[in-house]
Design a protein around this motif. Structure first.
Motif, short mmCIF file in Angstrom:
data_model
loop_
_atom_site.label_atom_id
_atom_site.label_comp_id
_atom_site.label_asym_id
_atom_site.label_seq_id
_atom_site.Cartn_x
_atom_site.Cartn_y
_atom_site.Cartn_z
N ALA A 1 14.88 -26.96 54.59
CA ALA A 1 14.90 -25.49 54.44
C ALA A 1 16.31 -25.02 54.06
CB ALA A 1 14.43 -24.82 55.73
N GLU A 2 17.32 -25.57 54.71
CA GLU A 2 18.71 -25.20 54.40
C GLU A 2 19.10 -25.65 52.99
OE1 GLU A 2 21.04 -26.86 57.59
OE2 GLU A 2 20.08 -25.56 59.07
N LYS A 3 18.65 -26.85 52.61
CA LYS A 3 18.98 -27.39 51.29
C LYS A 3 18.32 -26.58 50.17
CE LYS A 3 18.14 -31.46 48.45
NZ LYS A 3 17.37 -32.69 48.35
N LEU A 4 17.07 -26.13 50.39
CA LEU A 4 16.32 -25.45 49.33
C LEU A 4 16.56 -23.94 49.26
CD1 LEU A 4 12.86 -27.26 49.48
CD2 LEU A 4 14.84 -27.76 48.03
N ALA A 5 17.14 -23.36 50.30
CA ALA A 5 17.37 -21.91 50.30
C ALA A 5 18.15 -21.43 49.07
CB ALA A 5 18.04 -21.47 51.60
N PRO A 6 19.23 -22.10 48.67
CA PRO A 6 19.94 -21.65 47.46
C PRO A 6 19.06 -21.72 46.20
CG PRO A 6 21.33 -23.14 48.73
CD PRO A 6 19.96 -23.18 49.34
N ASN A 7 18.21 -22.74 46.11
CA ASN A 7 17.29 -22.84 44.97
C ASN A 7 16.31 -21.66 44.98
OD1 ASN A 7 18.45 -25.41 45.47
ND2 ASN A 7 16.79 -26.44 44.40
N ALA A 8 15.79 -21.34 46.16
CA ALA A 8 14.83 -20.25 46.28
C ALA A 8 15.48 -18.91 45.90
CB ALA A 8 14.26 -20.19 47.70
N LEU A 9 16.72 -18.72 46.31
CA LEU A 9 17.43 -17.50 45.92
C LEU A 9 17.65 -17.44 44.41
CD1 LEU A 9 20.00 -17.35 48.85
CD2 LEU A 9 18.16 -15.70 48.39
N ALA A 10 17.97 -18.58 43.81
CA ALA A 10 18.15 -18.64 42.35
C ALA A 10 16.83 -18.35 41.63
CB ALA A 10 18.71 -20.00 41.94
N ILE A 11 15.73 -18.81 42.19
CA ILE A 11 14.41 -18.54 41.61
C ILE A 11 14.13 -17.04 41.62
CG2 ILE A 11 11.92 -18.82 42.04
CD1 ILE A 11 12.75 -21.74 43.06
N THR A 12 14.43 -16.39 42.72
CA THR A 12 14.25 -14.93 42.79
C THR A 12 15.13 -14.24 41.75
OG1 THR A 12 13.63 -14.97 45.11
CG2 THR A 12 14.54 -12.90 44.28
N ARG A 13 16.39 -14.69 41.64
CA ARG A 13 17.29 -14.07 40.65
C ARG A 13 16.73 -14.24 39.23
NH1 ARG A 13 21.22 -16.17 44.05
NH2 ARG A 13 21.52 -17.99 42.73
N GLU A 14 16.22 -15.44 38.92
CA GLU A 14 15.69 -15.64 37.58
C GLU A 14 14.43 -14.82 37.33
OE1 GLU A 14 14.11 -18.93 34.39
OE2 GLU A 14 15.37 -19.62 36.03
N THR A 15 13.58 -14.73 38.33
CA THR A 15 12.36 -13.91 38.18
C THR A 15 12.73 -12.47 37.86
OG1 THR A 15 11.11 -15.34 39.69
CG2 THR A 15 10.28 -13.09 39.36
N LEU A 16 13.77 -11.96 38.51
CA LEU A 16 14.16 -10.56 38.34
C LEU A 16 15.21 -10.36 37.24
CD1 LEU A 16 14.38 -9.56 42.11
CD2 LEU A 16 12.52 -9.09 40.50
N ALA A 17 15.63 -11.43 36.57
CA ALA A 17 16.71 -11.36 35.58
C ALA A 17 16.50 -10.32 34.46
CB ALA A 17 16.96 -12.73 34.97
N PRO A 18 15.27 -10.08 34.00
CA PRO A 18 15.11 -9.08 32.94
C PRO A 18 15.46 -7.64 33.38
CG PRO A 18 13.21 -10.54 32.98
CD PRO A 18 14.03 -10.83 34.22
N LEU A 19 15.66 -7.43 34.67
CA LEU A 19 15.92 -6.09 35.19
C LEU A 19 17.40 -5.95 35.56
CD1 LEU A 19 12.91 -5.90 37.69
CD2 LEU A 19 12.96 -5.16 35.30
N ASP A 20 17.91 -4.73 35.43
CA ASP A 20 19.27 -4.50 35.91
C ASP A 20 19.22 -4.27 37.42
OD1 ASP A 20 18.80 -1.70 36.52
OD2 ASP A 20 19.32 -1.15 34.47
N ALA A 21 20.37 -4.15 38.05
CA ALA A 21 20.45 -4.06 39.52
C ALA A 21 19.63 -2.90 40.07
CB ALA A 21 21.91 -3.96 39.96
N LYS A 22 19.73 -1.75 39.45
CA LYS A 22 18.99 -0.57 39.92
C LYS A 22 17.48 -0.77 39.76
CE LYS A 22 19.15 4.47 39.73
NZ LYS A 22 19.32 4.68 41.15
N GLU A 23 17.08 -1.38 38.66
CA GLU A 23 15.65 -1.65 38.44
C GLU A 23 15.13 -2.67 39.46
OE1 GLU A 23 15.14 -1.00 33.62
OE2 GLU A 23 16.06 -2.87 34.36
N ARG A 24 15.92 -3.70 39.77
CA ARG A 24 15.51 -4.69 40.77
C ARG A 24 15.29 -4.02 42.12
NH1 ARG A 24 19.39 -7.84 37.94
NH2 ARG A 24 21.00 -7.36 39.46
N GLU A 25 16.23 -3.18 42.50
CA GLU A 25 16.13 -2.48 43.78
C GLU A 25 14.88 -1.59 43.80
OE1 GLU A 25 18.70 0.94 45.99
OE2 GLU A 25 19.84 -0.67 45.06
#
Length: 151
Positions: free
Chosen positions: A117-141
């Motif tokens: 779980a500790e090892k994969l957490a950074p990967n999971a956060l990166a996955i979320t960032r990539e999923t939301l990448a087409p949006l700017d910060a305000k749009e993500r929020e």
């Protein structure tokens, strides 16, 4: 008369009242499929999104009953049982008797499960960032706030 038949054939049909591409469920399914593909590609190990949900929630909350874990991860009884059975077979979770209620079993992470779980957490956060990448910060929020409202 032949002219009016030709005119009718070339006339554009009226817009249907239901257009699939404009429906929230269809759009959400497409976004979910995109996110699932990113997850599968980038999680870094052979683990499903439901298994990751259980691992990460146990890392977050600590031991809990299988029923409670199912509620916390939005999985029905049969799904969470299968997920925990597979994680336990891999040595990532274990069950023990609840000291407060001997009839209930608690699910917890093994040391290997905690480490994964500790090892994969950074990967999971990166996955979320990539999923939301087409949006700017305000749009993500805004998206996250709106989706939370729809839960």
């Amino acid at each position: 008369m032949a002219r009016s038949v030709a005119a009718k054939k070339s006339a554009k049909p009226a817009k249907p009242s239901y257009v699939l591409d404009e429906q929230v469920g269809f759009i959400l399914r497409q976004v979910s499929q995109r996110h699932g593909a990113i997850f599968s590609r980038d999680i870094g190990t052979n683990i499903t999104s439901t298994q990751w949900a259980a691992l990460s929630k146990l890392a977050e909350t600590g031991p809990c009953s299988q029923n409670q874990l199912g509620r916390l991860t939005a999985m029905d009884v049969a799904t969470i049982k299968g997920v925990i059975d597979r994680l336990t077979a891999r040595g990532l979770t274990e069950t023990s008797q609840d000291p407060e209620d001997g009839r209930r079993l608690l699910v917890s992470l093994t040391r290997a499960g905690q480490q994964l779980a500790e090892k994969l957490a950074p990967n999971a956060l990166a996955i979320t960032r990539e999923t939301l990448a087409p949006l700017d910060a305000k749009e993500r929020e805004m998206l996250m706030a709106l989706l939370s409202k729809l839960r």
